[in-house]
Design a protein around this motif. Structure first.
Motif, PDB file in Angstrom:
ATOM      1  N   ARG A  35       0.758  -1.212   0.029  1.00  0.00           N
ATOM      2  CA  ARG A  35       0.122  -0.065   0.193  1.00  0.00           C
ATOM      3  C   ARG A  35       0.926   1.098  -0.021  1.00  0.00           C
ATOM      4  NH1 ARG A  35      -4.236  -0.949  -2.296  1.00  0.00           N
ATOM      5  NH2 ARG A  35      -5.015   0.951  -1.081  1.00  0.00           N
ATOM      6  N   PRO A  36       0.444   2.334  -0.433  1.00  0.00           N
ATOM      7  CA  PRO A  36       1.167   3.716  -0.246  1.00  0.00           C
ATOM      8  C   PRO A  36       1.632   4.117   0.905  1.00  0.00           C
ATOM      9  CG  PRO A  36      -0.721   3.974  -1.685  1.00  0.00           C
ATOM     10  CD  PRO A  36      -0.845   2.779  -0.925  1.00  0.00           C
ATOM     11  N   TRP A  37       2.811   4.445   1.111  1.00  0.00           N
ATOM     12  CA  TRP A  37       3.306   4.782   2.478  1.00  0.00           C
ATOM     13  C   TRP A  37       3.496   6.323   2.431  1.00  0.00           C
ATOM     14  CZ3 TRP A  37       7.180   1.396   5.445  1.00  0.00           C
ATOM     15  CH2 TRP A  37       6.592   0.248   5.529  1.00  0.00           C
ATOM     16  N   ALA A  38       3.750   6.912   1.518  1.00  0.00           N
ATOM     17  CA  ALA A  38       3.965   8.389   1.620  1.00  0.00           C
ATOM     18  C   ALA A  38       3.595   8.825  -0.094  1.00  0.00           C
ATOM     19  CB  ALA A  38       5.423   8.814   1.908  1.00  0.00           C
ATOM     20  N   SER A  39       3.296   9.935  -0.205  1.00  0.00           N
ATOM     21  CA  SER A  39       3.180  10.563  -1.340  1.00  0.00           C
ATOM     22  C   SER A  39       3.153  11.972  -1.347  1.00  0.00           C
ATOM     23  CB  SER A  39       1.454  10.358  -1.972  1.00  0.00           C
ATOM     24  OG  SER A  39       0.600  10.979  -0.922  1.00  0.00           O
ATOM     25  N   PRO A  48       2.593  19.573 -16.674  1.00  0.00           N
ATOM     26  CA  PRO A  48       1.458  19.237 -15.920  1.00  0.00           C
ATOM     27  C   PRO A  48       1.801  18.541 -14.522  1.00  0.00           C
ATOM     28  CG  PRO A  48       1.691  17.646 -17.818  1.00  0.00           C
ATOM     29  CD  PRO A  48       2.728  18.973 -17.866  1.00  0.00           C
ATOM     30  N   PRO A  49       0.877  18.626 -13.322  1.00  0.00           N
ATOM     31  CA  PRO A  49       1.396  18.008 -12.399  1.00  0.00           C
ATOM     32  C   PRO A  49       1.308  16.684 -12.237  1.00  0.00           C
ATOM     33  CG  PRO A  49      -0.957  18.857 -12.011  1.00  0.00           C
ATOM     34  CD  PRO A  49      -0.240  19.366 -13.447  1.00  0.00           C
ATOM     35  N   ALA A  50       2.228  16.025 -11.464  1.00  0.00           N
ATOM     36  CA  ALA A  50       2.270  14.688 -11.228  1.00  0.00           C
ATOM     37  C   ALA A  50       2.086  14.067  -9.594  1.00  0.00           C
ATOM     38  CB  ALA A  50       3.465  14.208 -11.975  1.00  0.00           C
ATOM     39  N   ASP A  51       1.847  13.280  -9.587  1.00  0.00           N
ATOM     40  CA  ASP A  51       1.642  12.499  -8.058  1.00  0.00           C
ATOM     41  C   ASP A  51       2.733  11.508  -8.148  1.00  0.00           C
ATOM     42  OD1 ASP A  51      -0.479  14.162  -7.127  1.00  0.00           O
ATOM     43  OD2 ASP A  51      -2.006  12.646  -7.935  1.00  0.00           O
ATOM     44  N   VAL A  52       3.484  11.660  -6.942  1.00  0.00           N
ATOM     45  CA  VAL A  52       4.542  10.891  -6.761  1.00  0.00           C
ATOM     46  C   VAL A  52       4.025   9.748  -5.626  1.00  0.00           C
ATOM     47  CG1 VAL A  52       6.996  10.351  -6.296  1.00  0.00           C
ATOM     48  CG2 VAL A  52       6.289  12.048  -7.749  1.00  0.00           C
ATOM     49  N   VAL A  53       4.098   8.338  -5.621  1.00  0.00           N
ATOM     50  CA  VAL A  53       3.692   7.885  -4.489  1.00  0.00           C
ATOM     51  C   VAL A  53       4.858   6.525  -4.510  1.00  0.00           C
ATOM     52  CG1 VAL A  53       2.011   5.914  -3.691  1.00  0.00           C
ATOM     53  CG2 VAL A  53       1.425   8.074  -4.954  1.00  0.00           C
ATOM     54  N   THR A  55       5.539   2.986  -2.109  1.00  0.00           N
ATOM     55  CA  THR A  55       4.657   1.772  -1.460  1.00  0.00           C
ATOM     56  C   THR A  55       5.711   1.135  -0.202  1.00  0.00           C
ATOM     57  OG1 THR A  55       5.508   0.016  -2.642  1.00  0.00           O
ATOM     58  CG2 THR A  55       3.394   0.954  -3.117  1.00  0.00           C
ATOM     59  N   GLY A  56       5.449   0.429   0.487  1.00  0.00           N
ATOM     60  CA  GLY A  56       6.232  -0.040   1.629  1.00  0.00           C
ATOM     61  C   GLY A  56       7.289  -0.805   0.971  1.00  0.00           C
ATOM     62  N   ARG A  57       7.062  -1.530   0.022  1.00  0.00           N
ATOM     63  CA  ARG A  57       8.036  -2.452  -0.918  1.00  0.00           C
ATOM     64  C   ARG A  57       9.031  -1.441  -1.347  1.00  0.00           C
ATOM     65  NH1 ARG A  57       3.337  -5.561  -3.398  1.00  0.00           N
ATOM     66  NH2 ARG A  57       2.946  -6.815  -1.351  1.00  0.00           N
ATOM     67  N   ASP A  58       8.850  -0.239  -1.807  1.00  0.00           N
ATOM     68  CA  ASP A  58       9.856   0.758  -2.287  1.00  0.00           C
ATOM     69  C   ASP A  58      10.767   1.166  -1.173  1.00  0.00           C
ATOM     70  OD1 ASP A  58       8.603   0.544  -4.839  1.00  0.00           O
ATOM     71  OD2 ASP A  58       7.303   2.353  -4.326  1.00  0.00           O
ATOM     72  N   VAL A  59      10.033   1.464  -0.006  1.00  0.00           N
ATOM     73  CA  VAL A  59      10.730   1.955   1.328  1.00  0.00           C
ATOM     74  C   VAL A  59      11.573   0.877   1.865  1.00  0.00           C
ATOM     75  CG1 VAL A  59      10.415   3.050   3.422  1.00  0.00           C
ATOM     76  CG2 VAL A  59       8.876   3.695   1.523  1.00  0.00           C
ATOM     77  N   ALA A  60      10.920  -0.244   2.152  1.00  0.00           N
ATOM     78  CA  ALA A  60      11.619  -1.294   2.901  1.00  0.00           C
ATOM     79  C   ALA A  60      11.637  -2.673   2.067  1.00  0.00           C
ATOM     80  CB  ALA A  60      11.202  -1.411   4.295  1.00  0.00           C
ATOM     81  N   PRO A  61      12.384  -2.905   1.169  1.00  0.00           N
ATOM     82  CA  PRO A  61      12.094  -3.938   0.396  1.00  0.00           C
ATOM     83  C   PRO A  61      12.641  -5.333   1.145  1.00  0.00           C
ATOM     84  CG  PRO A  61      14.028  -2.800  -0.682  1.00  0.00           C
ATOM     85  CD  PRO A  61      13.447  -1.930   0.516  1.00  0.00           C
ATOM     86  N   ALA A 115      12.999   7.512  -0.218  1.00  0.00           N
ATOM     87  CA  ALA A 115      12.438   6.746  -1.160  1.00  0.00           C
ATOM     88  C   ALA A 115      11.549   7.629  -2.172  1.00  0.00           C
ATOM     89  CB  ALA A 115      11.630   5.696  -0.817  1.00  0.00           C
ATOM     90  N   LEU A 116      10.750   8.553  -1.564  1.00  0.00           N
ATOM     91  CA  LEU A 116       9.914   9.475  -2.144  1.00  0.00           C
ATOM     92  C   LEU A 116      10.829  10.653  -3.148  1.00  0.00           C
ATOM     93  CD1 LEU A 116       6.864  10.000  -2.492  1.00  0.00           C
ATOM     94  CD2 LEU A 116       7.044  11.644  -0.660  1.00  0.00           C
TER      95      LEU A 116
END
Length: 195
Positions: A35-39, A48-53, A55-61, A115-116
């Motif tokens: 699930r998303p941990w930070a965005s 154009p704007p962009a959302d950056v998200v 997940t926990g797998r990105d933060v703590a693989p 990670a973000l």
């Protein structure tokens, strides 16, 4: 007051709930890590704007790998007996504590922000400016909770696992000593003693 014979029976009652609990705890940790941990939202001028998200797998693989091992360890509790089951229980305690620490540190420390930043630098909307407002979620705590429950259940396996029944030995490899059978008895029973 309970009798000494009641203690093993009480321990055996924990067998199925412990195995199912490990499956659920590992699954909850795995889902929370996906699930998303930070965005954050990148809104550079002229683009154009962009959302950056992340997940926990990105933060703590590593935590994601630990969640898979917790689920596998639940199956190992079913397949092992005695000392092997005790070793699995100790391993689950260590995995649970490690995963809980990774979840909490990754979600609340600089892990999510790092990670973000790395994900934002890969975005086409990134112009080198700093990140905007960073939104965090409670999913790191859910993952840490799943790992903490796994650690507690691992302690239950260490404490009571030796008294739990094991899988059937029906398909185990035969013993090293061959069974010497009387050939005359086999003939009397109508079997071929040479097979």
């Amino acid at each position: 007051m309970t009798s000494p014979a009641a203690a093993p029976t009480r321990g055996r009652r924990l067998y199925a709930p412990s195995v199912l609990g490990l499956l659920v705890a590992g699954g909850v940790a795995w889902v929370a890590l996906g699930r998303p941990w930070a965005s954050t939202r990148l809104a550079p001028q002229g683009l154009p704007p962009a959302d950056v998200v992340v997940t926990g797998r990105d933060v703590a693989p590593l935590a994601a790998a630990l969640a898979v091992v917790v689920v596998t360890a639940a199956l190992a509790v079913l397949a092992t007996r005695g000392r092997g089951r005790w070793v699995v229980g100790v391993l689950v305690v260590l995995l649970g504590v490690g995963g809980a620490v990774l979840g909490v540190l990754g979600g609340t420390g600089d892990g999510s922000r790092d990670a973000l930043v790395a994900a934002a630098e890969q975005s086409p909307a990134f112009t080198g400016e700093g990140l905007g407002r960073v939104a965090t979620s409670p999913w790191p705590f859910v993952a840490a909770g799943g790992f903490a429950v796994a650690a507690l259940l691992g302690a239950v396996v260490v404490r009571h696992g030796r008294a739990w029944p094991g899988m059937s030995g029906r398909y185990d490899a035969p013993s090293r000593r061959p069974v010497v059978e009387d050939p005359w008895k086999a003939l009397d029973e109508g079997r071929d003693p040479t097979v």
